[in-house]
Design a protein around this motif. Structure first.
Motif, PDB file in Angstrom:
ATOM      1  N   ILE A 125      24.649   0.258 -12.030  1.00  0.00           N
ATOM      2  CA  ILE A 125      23.183   0.691 -12.429  1.00  0.00           C
ATOM      3  C   ILE A 125      22.771   1.815 -11.400  1.00  0.00           C
ATOM      4  O   ILE A 125      22.267   2.658 -11.536  1.00  0.00           O
ATOM      5  CB  ILE A 125      22.384  -0.426 -12.744  1.00  0.00           C
ATOM      6  N   ILE A 126      22.781   1.175 -10.204  1.00  0.00           N
ATOM      7  CA  ILE A 126      22.335   2.117  -8.913  1.00  0.00           C
ATOM      8  C   ILE A 126      23.206   3.018  -8.869  1.00  0.00           C
ATOM      9  O   ILE A 126      22.418   4.284  -8.570  1.00  0.00           O
ATOM     10  CB  ILE A 126      22.349   0.977  -7.628  1.00  0.00           C
ATOM     11  N   LEU A 127      24.216   3.082  -9.153  1.00  0.00           N
ATOM     12  CA  LEU A 127      25.214   4.122  -8.693  1.00  0.00           C
ATOM     13  C   LEU A 127      25.198   5.293  -9.894  1.00  0.00           C
ATOM     14  O   LEU A 127      24.827   6.515  -9.518  1.00  0.00           O
ATOM     15  CB  LEU A 127      26.711   4.045  -8.784  1.00  0.00           C
ATOM     16  N   ILE A 128      24.727   4.808 -11.124  1.00  0.00           N
ATOM     17  CA  ILE A 128      24.253   5.883 -12.216  1.00  0.00           C
ATOM     18  C   ILE A 128      23.059   6.563 -11.859  1.00  0.00           C
ATOM     19  O   ILE A 128      22.880   7.753 -11.892  1.00  0.00           O
ATOM     20  CB  ILE A 128      24.271   5.275 -13.770  1.00  0.00           C
ATOM     21  N   PHE A 129      21.949   5.755 -11.574  1.00  0.00           N
ATOM     22  CA  PHE A 129      20.513   6.348 -11.053  1.00  0.00           C
ATOM     23  C   PHE A 129      20.871   7.178  -9.964  1.00  0.00           C
ATOM     24  O   PHE A 129      20.464   8.476 -10.047  1.00  0.00           O
ATOM     25  CB  PHE A 129      19.690   5.423 -10.700  1.00  0.00           C
ATOM     26  N   GLY A 130      21.625   6.760  -9.201  1.00  0.00           N
ATOM     27  CA  GLY A 130      21.861   7.847  -7.830  1.00  0.00           C
ATOM     28  C   GLY A 130      22.702   9.068  -8.092  1.00  0.00           C
ATOM     29  O   GLY A 130      22.292  10.061  -7.652  1.00  0.00           O
ATOM     30  N   ALA A 131      23.658   8.890  -8.957  1.00  0.00           N
ATOM     31  CA  ALA A 131      24.376  10.076  -9.218  1.00  0.00           C
ATOM     32  C   ALA A 131      23.611  11.189 -10.039  1.00  0.00           C
ATOM     33  O   ALA A 131      23.678  12.379  -9.853  1.00  0.00           O
ATOM     34  CB  ALA A 131      25.732   9.783 -10.235  1.00  0.00           C
ATOM     35  N   VAL A 132      22.772  10.753 -11.133  1.00  0.00           N
ATOM     36  CA  VAL A 132      21.881  11.319 -11.739  1.00  0.00           C
ATOM     37  C   VAL A 132      20.982  12.219 -10.784  1.00  0.00           C
ATOM     38  O   VAL A 132      20.986  13.571 -11.196  1.00  0.00           O
ATOM     39  CB  VAL A 132      21.047  10.616 -12.954  1.00  0.00           C
ATOM     40  N   GLN A 133      20.327  11.548  -9.926  1.00  0.00           N
ATOM     41  CA  GLN A 133      19.223  12.346  -9.444  1.00  0.00           C
ATOM     42  C   GLN A 133      20.166  13.335  -8.323  1.00  0.00           C
ATOM     43  O   GLN A 133      19.524  14.408  -7.943  1.00  0.00           O
ATOM     44  CB  GLN A 133      18.366  11.343  -8.515  1.00  0.00           C
ATOM     45  N   LEU A 134      21.200  12.811  -7.739  1.00  0.00           N
ATOM     46  CA  LEU A 134      21.871  13.778  -6.802  1.00  0.00           C
ATOM     47  C   LEU A 134      22.472  14.965  -7.349  1.00  0.00           C
ATOM     48  O   LEU A 134      22.509  16.081  -6.932  1.00  0.00           O
ATOM     49  CB  LEU A 134      23.205  12.714  -6.247  1.00  0.00           C
ATOM     50  N   LYS A 135      22.890  14.984  -8.588  1.00  0.00           N
ATOM     51  CA  LYS A 135      23.337  16.075  -9.435  1.00  0.00           C
ATOM     52  C   LYS A 135      21.991  17.327  -9.585  1.00  0.00           C
ATOM     53  O   LYS A 135      22.359  18.192  -9.363  1.00  0.00           O
ATOM     54  CB  LYS A 135      23.827  15.737 -11.024  1.00  0.00           C
ATOM     55  N   PHE A 136      20.935  16.716  -9.938  1.00  0.00           N
ATOM     56  CA  PHE A 136      19.903  17.422 -10.197  1.00  0.00           C
ATOM     57  C   PHE A 136      19.395  18.152  -8.849  1.00  0.00           C
ATOM     58  O   PHE A 136      19.053  19.214  -8.543  1.00  0.00           O
ATOM     59  CB  PHE A 136      18.849  17.056 -11.206  1.00  0.00           C
ATOM     60  N   VAL A 137      19.090  17.361  -8.045  1.00  0.00           N
ATOM     61  CA  VAL A 137      18.570  17.619  -6.581  1.00  0.00           C
ATOM     62  C   VAL A 137      19.196  18.381  -5.875  1.00  0.00           C
ATOM     63  O   VAL A 137      19.106  19.350  -5.156  1.00  0.00           O
ATOM     64  CB  VAL A 137      18.029  16.402  -5.616  1.00  0.00           C
ATOM     65  N   ALA A 138      20.651  17.973  -5.709  1.00  0.00           N
ATOM     66  CA  ALA A 138      21.650  18.630  -4.796  1.00  0.00           C
ATOM     67  C   ALA A 138      22.177  19.915  -5.573  1.00  0.00           C
ATOM     68  O   ALA A 138      22.995  20.642  -4.870  1.00  0.00           O
ATOM     69  CB  ALA A 138      22.872  18.032  -4.282  1.00  0.00           C
ATOM     70  N   GLY A 139      21.922  20.081  -6.582  1.00  0.00           N
ATOM     71  CA  GLY A 139      22.543  21.041  -7.628  1.00  0.00           C
ATOM     72  C   GLY A 139      23.979  21.159  -7.830  1.00  0.00           C
ATOM     73  O   GLY A 139      24.710  21.993  -7.926  1.00  0.00           O
ATOM     74  N   LEU A 140      24.666  19.971  -8.057  1.00  0.00           N
ATOM     75  CA  LEU A 140      25.717  19.653  -8.206  1.00  0.00           C
ATOM     76  C   LEU A 140      26.133  19.580  -9.821  1.00  0.00           C
ATOM     77  O   LEU A 140      25.537  19.201 -10.541  1.00  0.00           O
ATOM     78  CB  LEU A 140      26.179  18.233  -7.363  1.00  0.00           C
ATOM     79  N   GLY A 141      27.376  19.799  -9.880  1.00  0.00           N
ATOM     80  CA  GLY A 141      27.890  19.408 -11.405  1.00  0.00           C
ATOM     81  C   GLY A 141      28.281  17.833 -11.300  1.00  0.00           C
ATOM     82  O   GLY A 141      28.183  17.224 -10.471  1.00  0.00           O
ATOM     83  N   TRP A 142      28.334  17.514 -12.788  1.00  0.00           N
ATOM     84  CA  TRP A 142      28.667  15.952 -12.719  1.00  0.00           C
ATOM     85  C   TRP A 142      29.943  15.522 -11.913  1.00  0.00           C
ATOM     86  O   TRP A 142      29.754  14.523 -11.427  1.00  0.00           O
ATOM     87  CB  TRP A 142      29.029  15.849 -14.331  1.00  0.00           C
ATOM     88  N   GLU A 143      30.925  16.629 -11.919  1.00  0.00           N
ATOM     89  CA  GLU A 143      32.134  16.079 -10.927  1.00  0.00           C
ATOM     90  C   GLU A 143      31.696  16.051  -9.547  1.00  0.00           C
ATOM     91  O   GLU A 143      32.105  15.024  -9.158  1.00  0.00           O
ATOM     92  CB  GLU A 143      33.225  17.139 -11.237  1.00  0.00           C
ATOM     93  N   GLY A 144      30.985  16.743  -9.170  1.00  0.00           N
ATOM     94  CA  GLY A 144      30.352  16.870  -7.885  1.00  0.00           C
ATOM     95  C   GLY A 144      29.548  15.800  -7.366  1.00  0.00           C
ATOM     96  O   GLY A 144      29.808  15.078  -6.329  1.00  0.00           O
ATOM     97  N   ALA A 145      28.711  15.181  -8.266  1.00  0.00           N
ATOM     98  CA  ALA A 145      27.811  14.187  -8.184  1.00  0.00           C
ATOM     99  C   ALA A 145      28.692  12.868  -8.249  1.00  0.00           C
ATOM    100  O   ALA A 145      28.181  12.001  -7.277  1.00  0.00           O
ATOM    101  CB  ALA A 145      26.883  14.249  -9.516  1.00  0.00           C
ATOM    102  N   LEU A 146      29.831  12.639  -9.073  1.00  0.00           N
ATOM    103  CA  LEU A 146      30.476  11.650  -8.897  1.00  0.00           C
ATOM    104  C   LEU A 146      31.346  11.395  -7.875  1.00  0.00           C
ATOM    105  O   LEU A 146      31.486  10.410  -7.115  1.00  0.00           O
ATOM    106  CB  LEU A 146      31.449  11.771 -10.286  1.00  0.00           C
ATOM    107  N   ASN A 147      31.857  12.537  -7.346  1.00  0.00           N
ATOM    108  CA  ASN A 147      32.667  12.518  -6.347  1.00  0.00           C
ATOM    109  C   ASN A 147      31.814  12.417  -4.915  1.00  0.00           C
ATOM    110  O   ASN A 147      32.242  11.650  -4.326  1.00  0.00           O
ATOM    111  CB  ASN A 147      33.532  14.218  -6.016  1.00  0.00           C
ATOM    112  N   ALA A 148      30.500  12.924  -4.749  1.00  0.00           N
ATOM    113  CA  ALA A 148      29.931  12.501  -3.773  1.00  0.00           C
ATOM    114  C   ALA A 148      28.842  11.308  -3.585  1.00  0.00           C
ATOM    115  O   ALA A 148      28.688  10.607  -2.717  1.00  0.00           O
ATOM    116  CB  ALA A 148      28.879  13.630  -3.337  1.00  0.00           C
ATOM    117  N   GLY A 149      28.610  10.872  -4.935  1.00  0.00           N
ATOM    118  CA  GLY A 149      27.862   9.457  -5.229  1.00  0.00           C
ATOM    119  C   GLY A 149      28.201   8.474  -5.715  1.00  0.00           C
ATOM    120  O   GLY A 149      27.164   7.519  -6.021  1.00  0.00           O
ATOM    121  N   VAL A 150      29.606   8.479  -6.497  1.00  0.00           N
ATOM    122  CA  VAL A 150      29.730   7.224  -7.134  1.00  0.00           C
ATOM    123  C   VAL A 150      31.037   6.890  -6.325  1.00  0.00           C
ATOM    124  O   VAL A 150      31.147   5.748  -6.110  1.00  0.00           O
ATOM    125  CB  VAL A 150      30.049   7.567  -8.520  1.00  0.00           C
ATOM    126  N   TYR A 151      32.250   7.654  -6.508  1.00  0.00           N
ATOM    127  CA  TYR A 151      33.397   7.258  -6.233  1.00  0.00           C
ATOM    128  C   TYR A 151      33.594   6.620  -4.876  1.00  0.00           C
ATOM    129  O   TYR A 151      34.390   5.686  -4.570  1.00  0.00           O
ATOM    130  CB  TYR A 151      34.425   8.439  -6.581  1.00  0.00           C
TER     131      TYR A 151
END
Length: 189
Positions: A125-151
């Motif tokens: 749950i924490i990773l999902i919340f984090g990846a969603v905000q990271l995607k939009f705030v950092a202007g990343l695509g989903w792949e970039g957000a997952l690579n930087a904020g989940v994996y």
């Protein structure tokens, strides 16, 4: 125990675990966008010890203290800009994760295996919340957000889930034995 004493105990427990989260947040391993910190370990311990409502209350206190500028977030940071920044989604996710982790334990049993399952879900749950905000705030695509904020956090998240389960169940048992936490506290906030 009268109602006023019970409410005071809830407030004290929530405050103590918000403070523990602030302390563990300062233990971090820096990574480019999102550091690995002790915050998520503290969230799991908090939820495992206090349950859903008190655990979520502790995380709301932690987020509110940081939001007003007190440097309780990772790297001794604080302020609304942190909550609105790339890592803010993780902090908001702490509240949901603490509630759901505690809720699952309340509906099953406070044992290490159940706590491990609940804390693993909490980490997700924490990773999902984090990846969603990271995607939009950092202007990343989903792949970039997952690579930087989940994996990068999956393996360490599993380790933290185990540690939170073991430490949390141990602390919970000791607090109950010392009459500092009652099993009825899990139903109150």
């Amino acid at each position: 125990m009268n109602e006023q004493s019970r409410k005071l105990r809830v407030l004290i427990n929530s405050s103590i675990f918000a403070a523990i989260t602030a302390i563990l947040a300062q233990f971090e391993i820096p990574l480019p966008l999102v550091p690995i910190s002790g915050q998520t370990l503290a969230v799991g311990i908090t939820a495992t010890v206090l349950g859903s409502r008190q655990g979520a209350t502790a995380m709301i206190c932690y987020a509110a203290i940081g939001a007003v500028g007190i440097p309780v977030f990772a790297g001794f940071s604080g302020g609304l800009q942190v909550l609105a920044g790339p890592t803010g989604g993780y902090i908001v996710g702490f509240i949901a994760a603490a509630y759901i982790t505690g809720f699952l334990l309340e509906k099953t049993t406070f044992t290490i295996p159940m706590a491990l399952a609940a804390n693993t879900l909490g980490m997700i749950i924490i990773l999902i919340f984090g990846a969603v905000q990271l995607k939009f705030v950092a202007g990343l695509g989903w792949e970039g957000a997952l690579n930087a904020g989940v994996y990068p956090f999956i393996a360490v998240g599993i380790i933290k889930a185990f540690l939170a389960s073991w430490i949390g169940i141990t602390i919970r048992k000791r607090l109950i034995q010392a009459s500092l936490l009652s099993t009825s506290d899990k139903k109150s906030a």
